[in-house]
Design an enzyme around this catalytic site. Structure first.
Site, PDB file in Angstrom:
ATOM      1  N   GLU A 116       1.351  -1.012   0.145  1.00 12.20           N
ATOM      2  CA  GLU A 116      -0.579   0.097  -0.106  1.00 12.20           C
ATOM      3  C   GLU A 116       0.726   1.320   0.074  1.00 12.20           C
ATOM      4  OE1 GLU A 116      -2.363  -0.579   3.469  1.00 12.20           O
ATOM      5  OE2 GLU A 116      -2.992  -2.725   2.941  1.00 12.20           O
TER       6      GLU A 116
ATOM      7  N   ASP B  64       1.411  -3.638  13.279  1.00 13.42           N
ATOM      8  CA  ASP B  64       0.369  -4.593  13.986  1.00 13.42           C
ATOM      9  C   ASP B  64      -0.354  -4.684  13.161  1.00 13.42           C
ATOM     10  OD1 ASP B  64       1.337  -1.986  16.069  1.00 13.42           O
ATOM     11  OD2 ASP B  64       2.594  -2.062  14.095  1.00 13.42           O
ATOM     12  N   PHE B  65      -0.627  -4.356  11.215  1.00 11.49           N
ATOM     13  CA  PHE B  65      -1.761  -4.981  10.222  1.00 11.49           C
ATOM     14  C   PHE B  65      -1.319  -6.417  10.551  1.00 11.49           C
ATOM     15  CE2 PHE B  65      -1.515  -0.352   8.894  1.00 11.49           C
ATOM     16  CZ  PHE B  65      -1.528   0.090   9.813  1.00 11.49           C
TER      17      PHE B  65
ATOM     18  N   PHE C  29       2.557  -1.220   8.847  1.00  6.70           N
ATOM     19  CA  PHE C  29       2.855  -1.177   9.998  1.00  6.70           C
ATOM     20  C   PHE C  29       2.690  -3.036  10.767  1.00  6.70           C
ATOM     21  CE2 PHE C  29       2.457   2.856   9.487  1.00  6.70           C
ATOM     22  CZ  PHE C  29       2.311   3.434  10.192  1.00  6.70           C
TER      23      PHE C  29
ATOM     24  N   HIS D 173      -0.149   0.957  16.422  1.00  4.90           N
ATOM     25  CA  HIS D 173       1.435   1.393  15.651  1.00  4.90           C
ATOM     26  C   HIS D 173       2.571   1.302  15.169  1.00  4.90           C
ATOM     27  CE1 HIS D 173      -2.413   3.256  13.245  1.00  4.90           C
ATOM     28  NE2 HIS D 173      -1.568   3.037  12.559  1.00  4.90           N
TER      29      HIS D 173
ATOM     30  N   GLU E 140      -5.420  -6.195   2.877  1.00  6.54           N
ATOM     31  CA  GLU E 140      -3.551  -6.687   3.494  1.00  6.54           C
ATOM     32  C   GLU E 140      -4.511  -8.230   3.288  1.00  6.54           C
ATOM     33  OE1 GLU E 140      -5.084  -4.316   5.716  1.00  6.54           O
ATOM     34  OE2 GLU E 140      -3.146  -2.878   5.426  1.00  6.54           O
TER      35      GLU E 140
END
Lengths: 327, 334
Positions: A29, A85-86, A83, A129, A60
């Site tokens: 992205e 976290d994603f 990130f 994040h 994702e």
């Protein structure tokens, strides 16, 4: 000889891999036209074009699924998850599909892909994040886990990760993107699974990863200058495969071990290292293996809160003194 | 009535489809029998009643094309040409199995025949199938990827992510929703905002609304061939919703009692794709002797494959530690 930032070494490493092998493409992205939200992929679209540098929607699962499917046919995708976290929203693709398909298919399918992701705290981005999530992937059989601590390691480990026939998760540390290093040669390769010694010493072994390895090195310099303690600092570079031999060799010499982790306490990678050292080096230990981690809390955002949550150089220094001198 | 003069399919292809569907039916029945004998452990999700969909695609696809199916994937795997003993052996956990017992019923994989895996987490494989399609586009080759899934899949996020990506990148892929009216134990209409769970969502991704009787093998074949040609010609993805019905429950553990008796009876007696196709072959004046010979041939193949599977050794325990990594091993430290 040129000075290179960690950030610039990421785009250079990807470019070098793409120049060498037409099978390598890059997907993520905002990675192409925007050059990445951390500006770590600037210039790739211009050099390689839209066919090999693909700007994807905020999907994702679709990004990693597409990378996996392409890898199954023999292509070598590099996919970015903006990130780390994603990873939570595409964890099925990572943990159930990418990691297990080779095994379940009895080796019919290889999945040679790299998932790059910005990991770790220091940017005051708050709890969603900023996480340090290497241990999530460490516990899944079938994933290789790499976390470079400096620009030359980014270059050398990315080269190996792209060439690796197995899936590699490549954790880049956000707080290291501005880190600079003098580099003589950029087209280098560093085998995955070989730890690096950042500081020599025979009094204690400090084991770190990514930003924590750099902080451990800074702590070792202070310990030497001001406290007459010689610490050996091992930068693991990868959690899977793990360079247990380098750890064992040092523990046999020093007898004291401190792990420094950015993740919350429970099930952090240091716990596994501690267990391995107990199994393999129990008779060499002069005291318990101890761990510095973040407290077992989500990461807070405000300066003073985040700075006091993530292990600092000062904390590492103090922990070592406490261990060795009982102070 | 059949229009014999304007027959676009022809006897040869019809018999091919007949043989294919019959094989899928008889192997699934055998799998059920072997379960009852406790020779197959774990779970299984039979596709009895849904054979026309996998069968039609099996006939329409070429060697080299990629297929992805779900945990209800025995039929789709066989439809690509995988051996019967490879499938039954895997279900029985024998060395002759497609993955030598490493994967089991829900993960049948046979790369040599283009079977890129059977996926047991709903939705995931739609995104992965985009990847093989992307590779064909990237390499400028002309394989087509086909991804089968159930009606329940249309309500998970990966379905929507995958359709959007396939469309924006114009990928050579065909998504096939096998709408068997029940999402596991729950009628799909009770948990879905639209009447046609896949087709009514097609417009959101600028795709045509395609609904087909998934138990009409001829219609299924025509629909499959059209979508495959479109993908192969570089004209992008399709989403097909094929209406069908499973004759058995969701899985081994499910007797399917939540379905009205009359509904089950209607689908079994009046809409069975195999029974109806046999009648259609006769309508097209195909010699019954030829039809019966194929039946005997398949029965014989299934029995022989069962014998081979039962005689095949169980895996060696050391296999636990193989093939995590491409080097063949499972070591994680030096």
């Amino acid at each position: 000889m040129a000075q290179l930032t960690y950030r610039a070494s990421v785009s250079l490493a990807i470019a070098q891999s793409m120049r060498k092998d037409q099978k390598v493409f890059f997907i993520g992205e905002d990675v192409g036209a925007a050059g990445g939200v951390f500006k770590a992929t600037v210039g790739l679209l211009e050099e390689f074009g839209k066919e090999r540098v693909m700007d994807a929607p905020i999907s994702e699962q679709a990004i990693l699924g597409a990378a996996m499917g392409a890898a199954m046919t023999g292509l070598r995708p590099i996919a970015e998850i903006m990130f780390s976290d994603f990873l939570a929203v595409c964890w099925d693709i990572v943990a159930n599909q990418i990691a297990k398909t080779r095994y379940m298919s009895d080796g019919q399918i290889n999945i040679p892909l790299v998932i790059r992701t910005a990991n770790g705290g220091g940017s005051k981005f708050g709890a969603q994040h900023s996480q340090s999530l290497e241990n999530w992937s460490m516990m899944i059989p079938g994933l290789k886990v790499v976390a470079p601590s400096c620009p030359s390691d980014v270059l050398g480990l990315m080269d190996s990760a792209v060439k690796d026939p197995d899936p590699v998760i490549f954790y880049e540390h956000k707080s290291l993107y501005a880190f600079k290093e003098e580099i003589e040669q950029t087209d280098i390769s560093i085998p995955i699974g070989e730890a690096n010694t950042l500081h020599e010493g025979k009094d204690i072994t400090i084991i770190g990863l990514a930003l924590m390895a750099q902080r451990a090195k800074e702590a070792a310099l202070i310990l030497k200058d001001k406290h007459d303690i010689n610490a050996k600092v091992i930068d693991l570079r990868s959690l899977v495969p793990l360079d247990l031999q380098t750890i064992k060799k040092s523990v046999i010499e020093t007898g004291h071990v401190l792990t420094v982790e950015e993740n919350p306490r429970l099930c952090g990678w240091g716990a596994e290292i501690s267990s391995l050292i107990s199994e393999h080096c129990f008779k060499n230990l002069k005291g318990p293996v101890t761990r510095v981690t973040t407290p077992h809390v989500p990461l807070p955002s405000a300066d003073i809160l985040e700075d006091n949550t993530i292990p600092s150089v000062e904390l590492i220094v103090n922990e070592v003194i406490k261990k060795l001198k009982g102070e | 009535m059949v229009d014999k003069l304007n027959d676009d399919i022809g006897e040869e292809k019809r018999l091919q489809l007949w043989e294919m569907m019959l094989k899928l039916r008889l192997v699934e029945k055998k799998a059920y029998d072997l379960f009852l004998q406790n020779l197959i452990k774990g779970t299984s999700h039979l596709a009895l009643g849904q054979e026309a969909i996998a069968g039609a695609f099996g006939v329409a696809l070429k060697q080299g094309d990629y297929t992805f199916c779900t945990y209800r994937g025995h039929a789709h795997t066989l439809a690509r040409g995988s051996s019967i003993e490879g499938v039954l052996g895997e279900l029985m956990g024998r060395q002759c199995g497609l993955m030598k017992g490493k994967g089991g019923s829900m993960h049948l994989t046979d790369v040599d025949n283009g079977v890129m895996g059977s996926y047991a987490i709903i939705g995931a494989h739609l995104t992965i199938a985009n990847g093989t399609a992307l590779a064909s586009k990237y390499n400028k080759t002309n394989e087509v990827s086909v991804c089968f899934f159930g009606d329940g899949t249309t309500n998970i996020g990966a379905f929507h992510e995958a359709l959007n990506m396939a469309k924006i990148w114009n990928l050579p892929i065909v998504f096939v929703c096998e709408n068997n009216l029940y999402m596991e134990y729950t009628p799909i209409h009770e948990v879905t905002a639209v009447e046609h769970p896949a087709a009514d969502r097609a417009g959101a991704y600028d795709l045509d609304k395609i609904i087909v009787d998934g138990n009409d093998a001829d219609e299924m074949l025509r629909t499959a061939e059209k979508a495959i040609s479109k993908a192969r010609e570089g004209k992008g993805p399709s989403l097909i919703e094929a209406k069908t019905y499973r004759h058995s429950g969701h899985s081994r553990a499910d007797p399917g009692k939540y379905r009205p008796d009359e509904e089950v009876k209607d689908w079994m007696e009046n809409k069975d794709p195999i029974k109806n196709y046999r009648a259609k072959l006769l309508d097209f004046n195909i010699n019954e002797k030829i039809i019966s010979e194929i039946e005997e041939k398949i029965k014989d193949q299934v029995e022989k494959a069962t014998e081979i599977s039962m005689a095949s050794p169980i895996p060696e325990i050391k296999e636990i530690y193989t093939d995590v990594w491409a080097n063949g091993g499972s070591e994680w430290h030096n």
